[in-house]
Design a protein around this motif. Structure first.
Motif, mmCIF file in Angstrom:
data_model
loop_
_atom_site.group_PDB
_atom_site.id
_atom_site.type_symbol
_atom_site.label_atom_id
_atom_site.label_comp_id
_atom_site.label_asym_id
_atom_site.label_seq_id
_atom_site.Cartn_x
_atom_site.Cartn_y
_atom_site.Cartn_z
ATOM 1 N N UNK A 12 2.121 -1.576 10.712
ATOM 2 C CA UNK A 12 3.404 -0.793 10.839
ATOM 3 C C UNK A 12 4.328 -1.312 9.865
ATOM 4 N N UNK A 13 4.571 -2.625 9.499
ATOM 5 C CA UNK A 13 5.387 -3.008 8.344
ATOM 6 C C UNK A 13 4.814 -2.657 6.987
ATOM 7 N N UNK B 190 2.419 -2.714 -2.875
ATOM 8 C CA UNK B 190 1.665 -2.454 -1.699
ATOM 9 C C UNK B 190 2.036 -1.187 -0.864
ATOM 10 N N UNK B 191 2.810 -0.341 -1.597
ATOM 11 C CA UNK B 191 3.309 0.877 -1.190
ATOM 12 C C UNK B 191 2.639 2.101 -1.541
ATOM 13 N N UNK B 192 1.743 1.885 -2.707
ATOM 14 C CA UNK B 192 1.188 3.261 -3.388
ATOM 15 C C UNK B 192 -0.133 2.819 -3.892
ATOM 16 N N UNK C 37 -6.542 -2.259 1.019
ATOM 17 C CA UNK C 37 -5.723 -3.657 1.476
ATOM 18 C C UNK C 37 -4.871 -3.804 2.810
ATOM 19 N N UNK C 38 -4.300 -2.744 3.196
ATOM 20 C CA UNK C 38 -3.720 -2.383 4.364
ATOM 21 C C UNK C 38 -4.258 -1.804 5.589
ATOM 22 N N UNK C 39 -5.564 -0.972 5.106
ATOM 23 C CA UNK C 39 -5.934 -0.371 6.311
ATOM 24 C C UNK C 39 -6.393 -1.016 7.452
ATOM 25 N N UNK C 40 -6.942 -2.052 7.235
ATOM 26 C CA UNK C 40 -7.589 -3.080 8.207
ATOM 27 C C UNK C 40 -6.869 -4.029 8.719
ATOM 28 N N UNK C 41 -5.606 -3.928 8.391
ATOM 29 C CA UNK C 41 -4.635 -5.168 8.925
ATOM 30 C C UNK C 41 -4.572 -4.839 10.319
ATOM 31 N N UNK D 207 5.931 1.138 6.313
ATOM 32 C CA UNK D 207 7.404 1.421 6.027
ATOM 33 C C UNK D 207 7.811 1.562 4.488
ATOM 34 N N UNK D 208 8.248 2.735 4.131
ATOM 35 C CA UNK D 208 8.305 3.163 2.771
ATOM 36 C C UNK D 208 7.204 3.276 1.831
ATOM 37 N N UNK D 209 6.055 3.551 2.509
ATOM 38 C CA UNK D 209 4.691 3.864 1.631
ATOM 39 C C UNK D 209 4.729 5.258 1.263
#
Length: 254
Positions: free
Chosen positions: A164-165, A145-147, A154-158, A168-170
């Motif tokens: 923030x979580x 989920x980091x790249x 899948x992360x943008x609308x969380x 981290x490392x993305x």
């Protein structure tokens, strides 16, 4: 939230299964269905001793089955929404096949459908490019989920905490995700794998929550260094089509 000292509703719901810790966890989740609840209110609603309830609630928070609001009250956790979505996965994946095939034929690139599972994204359906150089992602493949553009979608609308979580490392940045939210699609160039480009768009549940990402992927030489400019409209149309099919299937089943 005002919960009486004894809760006949919860007592009726929970005839003991014989596994005490599971019964207590289920009682906590049922109490939270009514809305944000303090520790004292949970004790009153469930009859569970305060130290035991505090320990169980902390474990449920750890597994994201329970969350905390800005006032520190307990609420139902985001993991429950993910599990509810997974329960409808058969409808989603069965509808995805024809949509992904049309997307592959329209773009000439391999197409995929990704769902988030915990800290990974999983390919749950795909349509491979039949000939030539292609990005092969078999069904069941678990990716970071980091790249990648699907991870961005899948992360943008969380919610803020998970955003923030997730960052981290993305490989991507908050600015990139802000752009994804603004335009409704994501692209990546060599994020997941050198030389591979992709374009993704969100599939939404009837409530509007992002439940999956439709993607195409292939070599940068073919997709170009601006794959979104070439393919975003087609990918977004496929994602919208799948969103409408899921909504229609849910309405029919209801």
């Amino acid at each position: 939230m005002d919960i009486p000292p004894t809760s006949p509703q919860l007592q009726a719901l929970h005839r003991p299964s014989g596994v005490g810790v599971v019964d207590k966890a289920a009682a906590i989740l049922d109490a939270l269905e009514a809305g944000p609840t303090s520790l004292a209110q949970l004790v009153a609603a469930t009859g569970i001793a305060r130290p035991t309830l505090h320990r169980l609630a902390a474990a449920l928070v750890h597994h994201r089955l329970v969350g905390r609001d800005l006032q520190g009250r307990y609420i139902l956790g985001s993991r429950l929404g993910e599990l509810a979505s997974a329960a409808g996965e058969d409808r989603l994946t069965s509808a995805a096949g024809p949509v992904l095939t049309r997307l592959r034929d329209a773009t000439g690139e391999s197409s995929q459908l990704f769902r988030r599972q915990a800290d990974s994204r999983v390919c749950v359906a795909s349509a491979e490019r039949p000939v030539g150089l292609r990005d092969t992602i078999p069904v069941g493949t678990r990716l970071s989920m980091k790249a990648g553009s699907a991870a961005q979608v899948l992360l943008a609308w969380e919610d803020h905490e998970r955003l923030v979580e997730g960052l981290s490392g993305a490989v991507f940045t908050p600015t990139v995700l802000a752009a994804v939210r603004r335009r409704g699609w994501a692209q990546s160039l060599g994020e997941r794998e050198p030389g591979v480009a992709s374009v993704s768009a969100p599939v939404r549940s009837p409530s509007g929550r992002v439940i999956a990402a439709v993607s195409i992927s292939g070599p940068i030489e073919r997709l170009t260094r601006q794959p979104g400019r070439v393919h975003a409209e087609t990918v977004m149309r496929a994602a919208l089509n799948l969103t409408e099919l899921v909504r229609s299937a849910e309405t029919t089943s209801s």
